[in-house]
Design a protein around this motif. Structure first.
Motif, PDB file in Angstrom:
ATOM      1  N   ARG A  30      17.117   3.790  -5.819  1.00  0.00           N
ATOM      2  CA  ARG A  30      18.129   3.023  -6.556  1.00  0.00           C
ATOM      3  C   ARG A  30      19.092   2.330  -5.612  1.00  0.00           C
ATOM      4  O   ARG A  30      19.681   1.327  -5.969  1.00  0.00           O
ATOM      5  N   ARG A  31      19.258   2.864  -4.429  1.00  0.00           N
ATOM      6  CA  ARG A  31      20.199   2.269  -3.472  1.00  0.00           C
ATOM      7  C   ARG A  31      19.456   1.325  -2.547  1.00  0.00           C
ATOM      8  O   ARG A  31      18.386   1.639  -2.019  1.00  0.00           O
ATOM      9  N   LEU A  32      20.047   0.165  -2.337  1.00  0.00           N
ATOM     10  CA  LEU A  32      19.422  -0.859  -1.501  1.00  0.00           C
ATOM     11  C   LEU A  32      19.233  -0.366  -0.073  1.00  0.00           C
ATOM     12  O   LEU A  32      18.199  -0.620   0.548  1.00  0.00           O
ATOM     13  N   LYS A  33      20.212   0.377   0.438  1.00  0.00           N
ATOM     14  CA  LYS A  33      20.135   0.869   1.818  1.00  0.00           C
ATOM     15  C   LYS A  33      18.930   1.787   2.010  1.00  0.00           C
ATOM     16  O   LYS A  33      18.206   1.691   3.004  1.00  0.00           O
ATOM     17  N   VAL A  34      18.669   2.647   1.045  1.00  0.00           N
ATOM     18  CA  VAL A  34      17.540   3.571   1.131  1.00  0.00           C
ATOM     19  C   VAL A  34      16.223   2.803   1.001  1.00  0.00           C
ATOM     20  O   VAL A  34      15.261   3.068   1.718  1.00  0.00           O
ATOM     21  N   PHE A  35      16.180   1.817   0.100  1.00  0.00           N
ATOM     22  CA  PHE A  35      14.972   1.016  -0.090  1.00  0.00           C
ATOM     23  C   PHE A  35      14.644   0.222   1.172  1.00  0.00           C
ATOM     24  O   PHE A  35      13.491   0.196   1.622  1.00  0.00           O
ATOM     25  N   LEU A  36      15.650  -0.414   1.778  1.00  0.00           N
ATOM     26  CA  LEU A  36      15.418  -1.177   3.004  1.00  0.00           C
ATOM     27  C   LEU A  36      15.010  -0.262   4.155  1.00  0.00           C
ATOM     28  O   LEU A  36      14.214  -0.651   5.010  1.00  0.00           O
ATOM     29  N   ASP A  80       0.820  -1.203   0.000  1.00  0.00           N
ATOM     30  CA  ASP A  80       0.000   0.000   0.000  1.00  0.00           C
ATOM     31  C   ASP A  80       0.862   1.264   0.000  1.00  0.00           C
ATOM     32  O   ASP A  80       0.386   2.331  -0.384  1.00  0.00           O
ATOM     33  N   TRP A  81       2.090   1.141   0.430  1.00  0.00           N
ATOM     34  CA  TRP A  81       3.011   2.272   0.432  1.00  0.00           C
ATOM     35  C   TRP A  81       3.612   2.373  -0.976  1.00  0.00           C
ATOM     36  O   TRP A  81       4.361   1.501  -1.413  1.00  0.00           O
ATOM     37  N   ARG A  82       3.289   3.419  -1.676  1.00  0.00           N
ATOM     38  CA  ARG A  82       3.687   3.566  -3.078  1.00  0.00           C
ATOM     39  C   ARG A  82       5.198   3.474  -3.258  1.00  0.00           C
ATOM     40  O   ARG A  82       5.690   2.837  -4.181  1.00  0.00           O
ATOM     41  N   ARG A  83       5.926   4.093  -2.373  1.00  0.00           N
ATOM     42  CA  ARG A  83       7.381   4.107  -2.500  1.00  0.00           C
ATOM     43  C   ARG A  83       7.963   2.698  -2.422  1.00  0.00           C
ATOM     44  O   ARG A  83       8.898   2.355  -3.142  1.00  0.00           O
ATOM     45  N   VAL A  84       7.400   1.865  -1.545  1.00  0.00           N
ATOM     46  CA  VAL A  84       7.895   0.502  -1.396  1.00  0.00           C
ATOM     47  C   VAL A  84       7.424  -0.359  -2.566  1.00  0.00           C
ATOM     48  O   VAL A  84       8.181  -1.164  -3.109  1.00  0.00           O
ATOM     49  N   ALA A  85       6.179  -0.194  -2.972  1.00  0.00           N
ATOM     50  CA  ALA A  85       5.608  -1.033  -4.024  1.00  0.00           C
ATOM     51  C   ALA A  85       6.273  -0.809  -5.379  1.00  0.00           C
ATOM     52  O   ALA A  85       6.405  -1.734  -6.169  1.00  0.00           O
TER      53      ALA A  85
END
Length: 92
Positions: free
Chosen positions: A57-63, A47-52
């Protein structure tokens, strides 16, 4: 077919068959409940657009975005709900 292949590999079923099916399968109800909780959490994270959409681009920011979303979801689920001046702890 799939169940037999998994059983040959030593994997136990944790999903029951449909009620309309003539044969029943033994399954672990506790594992099934835990599996559902994990699936619901992934559904809430989507439901969180940013996660979906994986904007980062960076794994650290995504996690970090996943951790933040999971924390907010947990907090909202376990927070106090106040209605008409009466606060009640919301637990499922």
């Amino acid at each position: 077919m799939v169940r037999e292949a998994l059983q040959d590999k030593g994997i136990r079923a944790c999903i029951p068959r449909r009620k309309q099916h003539e044969k029943t399968v033994k399954y672990d109800k506790r594992r099934y409940k835990q599996r559902n909780q994990i699936e619901f959490m992934f559904g809430r994270l989507k439901d969180w657009r940013r996660v979906a959409t994986v904007f980062d681009r960076r794994l650290k920011v995504f996690l970090s975005a996943i951790a933040l979303a999971a924390t907010v979801i947990y907090w909202l689920r376990n927070s106090m709900r106040c209605r008409n001046g009466a606060c009640v702890t919301h637990r499922r």
